[in-house]
Design an enzyme around this catalytic site. Structure first.
Site, PDB file in Angstrom:
ATOM      1  N   GLY A 199      14.227 -34.964   4.268  1.00  0.00           N
ATOM      2  CA  GLY A 199      13.636 -35.650   5.567  1.00  0.00           C
ATOM      3  C   GLY A 199      13.211 -37.189   4.934  1.00  0.00           C
TER       4      GLY A 199
ATOM      5  CB  SER B 133      16.921 -40.820   7.571  1.00  0.00           C
ATOM      6  OG  SER B 133      16.069 -39.749   8.570  1.00  0.00           O
ATOM      7  NE  ARG B 134      13.787 -40.508  12.310  1.00  0.00           N
ATOM      8  CZ  ARG B 134      13.352 -39.811  13.210  1.00  0.00           C
ATOM      9  NH1 ARG B 134      12.978 -40.437  14.229  1.00  0.00           N
ATOM     10  NH2 ARG B 134      13.798 -38.507  13.320  1.00  0.00           N
TER      11      ARG B 134
ATOM     12  CG  ASN C 195       8.784 -36.132   3.506  1.00  0.00           C
ATOM     13  OD1 ASN C 195       7.609 -36.545   3.685  1.00  0.00           O
ATOM     14  ND2 ASN C 195       9.841 -36.539   4.182  1.00  0.00           N
TER      15      ASN C 195
ATOM     16  CE1 TYR D  58       3.016 -30.826  10.423  1.00  0.00           C
ATOM     17  CE2 TYR D  58       0.516 -31.101  10.177  1.00  0.00           C
ATOM     18  CZ  TYR D  58       2.140 -31.551  10.082  1.00  0.00           C
ATOM     19  OH  TYR D  58       2.086 -32.784   8.884  1.00  0.00           O
TER      20      TYR D  58
ATOM     21  CE  LYS E 248       3.481 -30.425   6.771  1.00  0.00           C
ATOM     22  NZ  LYS E 248       4.677 -30.816   6.061  1.00  0.00           N
TER      23      LYS E 248
END
Length: 245
Positions: A10, A12-13, A88, A153, A157
Site C-alpha cells: 500500500g 503508492s500514497r 502497511n 477498523y 488493528k
C-alpha cells in the site's frame, strides 16, 4: 546478512508512500505495492530513480495469497529476497456498529489482517534460510484504544498488534525481528473526507497540537528497520503526538 530489499504494501500514497521513499533513501531497493493508483506508484518510482534509488512497482491485492506470492517472487527475481517487509496496506471507514455488514467486516479483516498474514508467510522462507530479516506492521492507536464508529477498523488493528507480538516471540530465535508502529491521526488522503472543523478538532485533541505527517511514521519505521534497533523486537511504537497518553 541479507541485502537491503524492502517490500512496502500500500505504498503508492499516504503513509506507505512516505515509508517507501524514506527506505529508498536509507539504501533499500524498494517494491512499491499498489492496487488502484498505478499512476501514483509509477510517479514515486520515477522520483526515486531520479535520485539514484532502486525501485519497482507491483500491483497486488494483499488479501489474495496468490497475488502476494507472485509479488514476492517478482521482487526476488528483480532485486533479491525481501529482507524488510512493511505491512502497511489497509482499509478504513466509519460506521455505527449495528450498521456493519458481513461484507464490510470480511473486507477489513481480509485486507488489514489477512494481508499482513499473507505477506509475512510469503517472505519468511528466505528470511528463515538467512536467519535474518525484519517485519514491521502498521497498526493504529485505535488498536490500543477503542474508537467509536470504527469498531471493525479498531478490531483489525488490535489483531495486528497481537499478530506482531506473537510472531516476534516465535521468530526471535531465528534472528528475525517483528515490530509494530501505531500511528495517531495522520494527514493523508484517508482523512480527506472529513470536514475541516473535524480535522481542526483532531489537531486540538492531540497534545502536540498538530496532525501527524506521513514522514513522522516513516521515521518510526526507519528506526525499527535500522541496526540501532537490532535488539528490539515485539514492540509497539505509538507515533500519535501524545493522543492516547
Amino acid at each position: 546478512m541479507m541485502e537491503k530489499i524492502a517490500l512496502v504494501t500500500g505504498s503508492s500514497r499516504g503513509i506507505g508512500r512516505a515509508i517507501a521513499a524514506r527506505l529508498a533513501k536509507e539504501g533499500y531497493a524498494v517494491c512499491i505495492n499498489y492496487i488502484e493508483r498505478e499512476d501514483k506508484a509509477l510517479e514515486l518510482k520515477a522520483l526515486l530513480e531520479a535520485e539514484g534509488c532502486r525501485a519497482m512497482t507491483y500491483r497486488a491485492d494483499v488479501s489474495k495469497r496468490s497475488e502476494v506470492e507472485a509479488m514476492v517472487a517478482a521482487v526476488k527475481s528483480t532485486f533479491g529476497p525481501v529482507s524488510l517487509l512493511v505491512s502497511n496496506a489497509g482499509v478504513a471507514g466509519q460506521c455505527l456498529f449495528q450498521d456493519v455488514s458481513d461484507g464490510m467486516w470480511d473486507r477489513y479483516f481480509d485486507v488489514n489482517v489477512r494481508g499482513a498474514f499473507n505477506c509475512a508467510q510469503a517472505v519468511l522462507p528466505d528470511m528463515l534460510h538467512e536467519k535474518s530479516g525484519c517485519i514491521i506492521t502498521i497498526s493504529s492507536m485505535w488498536g490500543l484504544r477503542g474508537a467509536s464508529c470504527e469498531v471493525v477498523y479498531s478490531a483489525t488493528k488490535a489483531a495486528l498488534i497481537g499478530l506482531s507480538k506473537s510472531l516476534a516471540m516465535e521468530l526471535a530465535p531465528s534472528g528475525i525481528r517483528v515490530n509494530c508502529v501505531a500511528p495517531g491521526v495522520v494527514d493523508t488522503d484517508m482523512l480527506s473526507a472529513l470536514p475541516a472543523d473535524v480535522m481542526n478538532s483532531l489537531a486540538d485533541m492531540t497534545p502536540m497540537g498538530r496532525l501527524g505527517k506521513p514522514e513522522d511514521i516513516a521515521g518510526a519505521v526507519a528506526f525499527f528497520a535500522s541496526e540501532e534497533a537490532s535488539f528490539i523486537t515485539g514492540q509497539v511504537l505509538t507515533a500519535d503526538g501524545g493522543f492516547i497518553l
